[in-house]
Structures are given as C-alpha cells and as structure tokens.
Design a protein around this motif. Structure first.
Motif, short mmCIF file in Angstrom:
data_model
loop_
_atom_site.label_atom_id
_atom_site.label_comp_id
_atom_site.label_asym_id
_atom_site.label_seq_id
_atom_site.Cartn_x
_atom_site.Cartn_y
_atom_site.Cartn_z
N GLY A 19 -98.42 -3.75 -82.03
CA GLY A 19 -98.74 -5.17 -81.98
C GLY A 19 -97.91 -6.04 -82.90
N PRO A 20 -97.83 -5.74 -84.21
CA PRO A 20 -97.05 -6.59 -85.11
C PRO A 20 -95.57 -6.67 -84.73
CG PRO A 20 -98.55 -5.19 -86.35
CD PRO A 20 -98.61 -4.71 -84.92
N VAL A 21 -95.01 -5.58 -84.24
CA VAL A 21 -93.60 -5.58 -83.83
C VAL A 21 -93.39 -6.49 -82.62
CG1 VAL A 21 -91.67 -4.17 -83.01
CG2 VAL A 21 -93.21 -3.28 -84.77
N LEU A 22 -94.27 -6.35 -81.63
CA LEU A 22 -94.15 -7.16 -80.42
C LEU A 22 -94.34 -8.64 -80.73
CD1 LEU A 22 -96.10 -4.92 -77.85
CD2 LEU A 22 -93.62 -5.19 -78.09
N ARG A 23 -95.27 -8.95 -81.60
CA ARG A 23 -95.50 -10.35 -81.96
C ARG A 23 -94.29 -10.94 -82.69
NH1 ARG A 23 -100.76 -8.21 -83.12
NH2 ARG A 23 -102.32 -9.05 -81.67
N ALA A 24 -93.65 -10.13 -83.53
CA ALA A 24 -92.50 -10.62 -84.30
C ALA A 24 -91.31 -10.92 -83.41
CB ALA A 24 -92.13 -9.59 -85.37
N PHE A 25 -91.05 -10.06 -82.42
CA PHE A 25 -89.84 -10.20 -81.60
C PHE A 25 -90.04 -11.08 -80.37
CE2 PHE A 25 -88.57 -6.53 -84.09
CZ PHE A 25 -87.22 -6.76 -84.29
N PHE A 26 -91.27 -11.16 -79.85
CA PHE A 26 -91.47 -11.84 -78.57
C PHE A 26 -92.38 -13.06 -78.66
CE2 PHE A 26 -90.38 -7.45 -77.72
CZ PHE A 26 -89.36 -7.58 -76.79
N PHE A 62 -98.22 -4.12 -71.88
CA PHE A 62 -98.23 -4.22 -73.33
C PHE A 62 -98.71 -5.61 -73.77
CE2 PHE A 62 -95.53 -0.71 -72.47
CZ PHE A 62 -95.47 0.08 -73.61
N PHE A 63 -98.16 -6.65 -73.12
CA PHE A 63 -98.42 -8.00 -73.60
C PHE A 63 -99.77 -8.56 -73.16
CE2 PHE A 63 -93.75 -7.81 -73.88
CZ PHE A 63 -93.62 -8.18 -75.22
N MET A 64 -100.26 -8.19 -71.98
CA MET A 64 -101.56 -8.71 -71.57
C MET A 64 -102.67 -8.30 -72.54
SD MET A 64 -104.20 -7.90 -68.59
CE MET A 64 -103.17 -7.69 -67.15
N PRO A 65 -102.80 -7.01 -72.88
CA PRO A 65 -103.85 -6.65 -73.85
C PRO A 65 -103.59 -7.22 -75.25
CG PRO A 65 -103.05 -4.72 -72.65
CD PRO A 65 -102.10 -5.84 -72.37
N LEU A 66 -102.32 -7.39 -75.60
CA LEU A 66 -101.96 -7.83 -76.94
C LEU A 66 -102.54 -9.20 -77.28
CD1 LEU A 66 -100.30 -7.27 -79.54
CD2 LEU A 66 -98.37 -8.41 -78.40
N VAL A 67 -102.57 -10.11 -76.29
CA VAL A 67 -102.97 -11.49 -76.58
C VAL A 67 -104.47 -11.70 -76.50
CG1 VAL A 67 -100.74 -12.37 -75.78
CG2 VAL A 67 -102.66 -12.24 -74.17
N ILE A 68 -105.23 -10.68 -76.10
CA ILE A 68 -106.69 -10.80 -76.07
C ILE A 68 -107.21 -10.25 -77.39
CG2 ILE A 68 -108.80 -10.12 -74.87
CD1 ILE A 68 -107.16 -9.82 -72.33
N PRO A 69 -107.71 -11.10 -78.28
CA PRO A 69 -107.96 -10.68 -79.66
C PRO A 69 -109.15 -9.75 -79.87
CG PRO A 69 -108.63 -12.96 -79.34
CD PRO A 69 -107.95 -12.54 -78.07
N ARG A 70 -110.24 -9.93 -79.15
CA ARG A 70 -111.46 -9.22 -79.52
C ARG A 70 -111.93 -8.20 -78.49
NH1 ARG A 70 -111.76 -14.33 -81.23
NH2 ARG A 70 -112.58 -15.04 -79.22
N LYS A 126 -85.21 -7.20 -74.44
CA LYS A 126 -84.51 -8.34 -75.00
C LYS A 126 -85.52 -9.33 -75.58
CE LYS A 126 -81.65 -12.27 -73.58
NZ LYS A 126 -80.99 -12.92 -72.40
N PRO A 127 -85.45 -9.64 -76.86
CA PRO A 127 -86.39 -10.59 -77.45
C PRO A 127 -86.36 -11.93 -76.74
CG PRO A 127 -85.19 -9.45 -79.17
CD PRO A 127 -84.53 -9.08 -77.87
N THR A 128 -87.49 -12.37 -76.27
CA THR A 128 -87.61 -13.66 -75.59
C THR A 128 -89.06 -14.10 -75.66
OG1 THR A 128 -87.07 -14.84 -73.55
CG2 THR A 128 -88.13 -12.71 -73.31
N LYS A 129 -89.31 -15.34 -75.34
CA LYS A 129 -90.66 -15.89 -75.42
C LYS A 129 -91.50 -15.38 -74.25
CE LYS A 129 -93.68 -18.72 -77.32
NZ LYS A 129 -94.15 -18.52 -78.70
N ILE A 130 -92.70 -14.86 -74.54
CA ILE A 130 -93.61 -14.36 -73.53
C ILE A 130 -94.85 -15.25 -73.48
CG2 ILE A 130 -95.04 -12.42 -72.77
CD1 ILE A 130 -92.08 -11.83 -72.60
N ARG A 131 -95.26 -15.61 -72.28
CA ARG A 131 -96.49 -16.39 -72.10
C ARG A 131 -97.42 -15.63 -71.16
NH1 ARG A 131 -94.93 -21.72 -69.57
NH2 ARG A 131 -97.11 -22.25 -69.91
#
Length: 242
Positions: free
Chosen positions: A7-14, A43-51, A162-167
């Motif tokens: 999680g911390p790595v993905l948040r930092a780069f994307f 990876f990213f769908m579960p990452l942004v759901i906090p609880r 490739k690091p880029t903005k994910i929504r």
C-alpha cells in the motif's frame, strides 16, 4: 498488504484518488462491479477503500503449489484478498458463482469484472450475466466501479509499471431487490447486467461495444480482426432492467 507492504509504495508512486466512497456500505455484502483495464485494477480498487477488505474469487491452482514458491504464491494471493473457488461441484463458472454467493451472504465486499477479462483496447465490452445471478441469489446491491489510468500505468504485456495518476470512481448502488426470486431467468439477468454496464459506461466514459471481450481476443489470436457489426457498435446497454 494494504497498510504495510504494498500500500505505501503504491500510494507514493501512483497517488490514487477515490470518488464516491460514501457509496460503499460500512457493513454487509455488496458486489463491486468494475471495468477491467489492467492487472493492477485488483491492486488499486481495494487500496482506496480504507475500512473494508475487498475479496476476489481466484483459481484454486494459486493456492495449491508446493515448496517455497507455492507457499509464497499462496501467501501473496491470500494477502491480496483472493479466495480459492471450490470446483468439486462442477465447472469453473459454476464454482465461481457458488463461491461468490457464499462470500456475499457472509457479508463480504466481492470484486467482480463483468466483462470477464481485461479490455483488449480500452473500450467497455458486454458483461456476463453471472454478476446478476449472484446479486439475486445473495440479495445484495451492485456498486459500479470505474478504474481510470490503470491501463497507462500497467499496459497489457508490460512487465514494469509506469508511475501515473490513478483514479477509482464508485457510483451509487444499484438495487435489484424488485427481482427477488427470479435468479435463473435469463431475460431478467441480461437486463440487470446491461443496466450495470450502462452505469459503468457513464461512470468511466468508455465507448461501449456489444460484444464479449473474450471473443475479440480469440479473433485476434486467430489472425482475424473482430470488427463489431453496426448494430453491435451502436447498441447501448439498457438503462433499466425490466
């Protein structure tokens, strides 16, 4: 995985951002129906759901390997929220449905890609009706999810991201309780699936193609070019089931 290792790595780069998190229920089962542009979607769908944890149904083979490699693979997929489907009762499709319904009844958030496979060209393809069957049998809502930018960060065939903005955009829940007891009716299930795909089309902004993505990929593998018929390219999924 989400809070310590990946999680911390993905948040930092994307720098992933989420919209519509208020649509995620705090408790109880629900289906998160997402478009599918890249492997990184899971990876990213579960990452942004906090609880809450998002669960995906995976092949049993991911969990049955032997030795150190098998143990590492099993640990990784378990940590990513993957649950092996039990195929002792029949085909993979039926096993996935049965496993999905069980998880939903147990109160899980279940991640599903209605297209059945990644989009071969960034467009949104026809959804498979298994998602409707699970929603009806488990009595849960379907929440549309649009992944934006994952195909740029993780193009098909790429080994490096490739690091880029994910929504990640979550739409309002779709309630199909009015069709309670109608699981197995193929017309109802197709209408429900089309409504889900329409919501995904509006949420993601993708062009819709009324063909299965797997069929397009198969045609490409055979050296053919799968060009949608005019009615297929122009047809929109239904906006309301019924």
């Amino acid at each position: 995985m989400k809070h310590v290792l990946l999680g911390p790595v993905l948040r930092a780069f994307f720098r992933p951002e989420a919209e519509g998190l208020e649509h995620i229920p705090k408790t109880g089962g629900a289906i998160l129906a997402s478009n599918h542009l890249a492997v990184s979607d899971s990876f990213f769908m579960p990452l942004v759901i906090p609880r809450r944890r998002v669960t995906f149904v995976a092949k049993m083979e991911y969990f049955t390997g032997t030795g150190l490699k098998g143990a590492l693979k099993r640990w990784f997929f378990t940590g990513m929220g993957q649950i092996p489907m039990d195929r002792t009762g029949g085909s993979a499709a039926q096993a996935a449905l049965a496993t999905g319904v069980r998880l939903l009844r147990e109160g899980h958030l279940l991640g599903i890609y209605p297209e059945g496979t990644r989009s071969p060209d960034g467009r949104l393809y026809k959804g498979k009706t298994g998602i409707a069957r699970m929603a009806l049998e488990a009595g849960v809502p379907i929440i549309p999810v649009a992944m934006v930018g994952t195909d740029i960060a993780n193009p098909i065939g790429s080994k490096m991201w490739k690091p880029t903005k994910i929504r990640v955009k979550f739409g309002p829940p779709l309630d199909f309780s009015r069709y309670e007891g109608m699981a197995g009716d193929r017309f109802v299930e197709r209408s429900i699936t089309d409504e889900v795909m329409y919501a995904l089309m509006e949420l993601s902004g993708q062009e819709y193609v009324d063909m299965y993505a797997a069929k397009v990929k198969e045609s490409s593998t055979n050296g053919q070019v799968a060009v949608p018929e005019p009615r297929e390219a122009g047809r929109m999924p239904e906006t309301k089931a019924g």
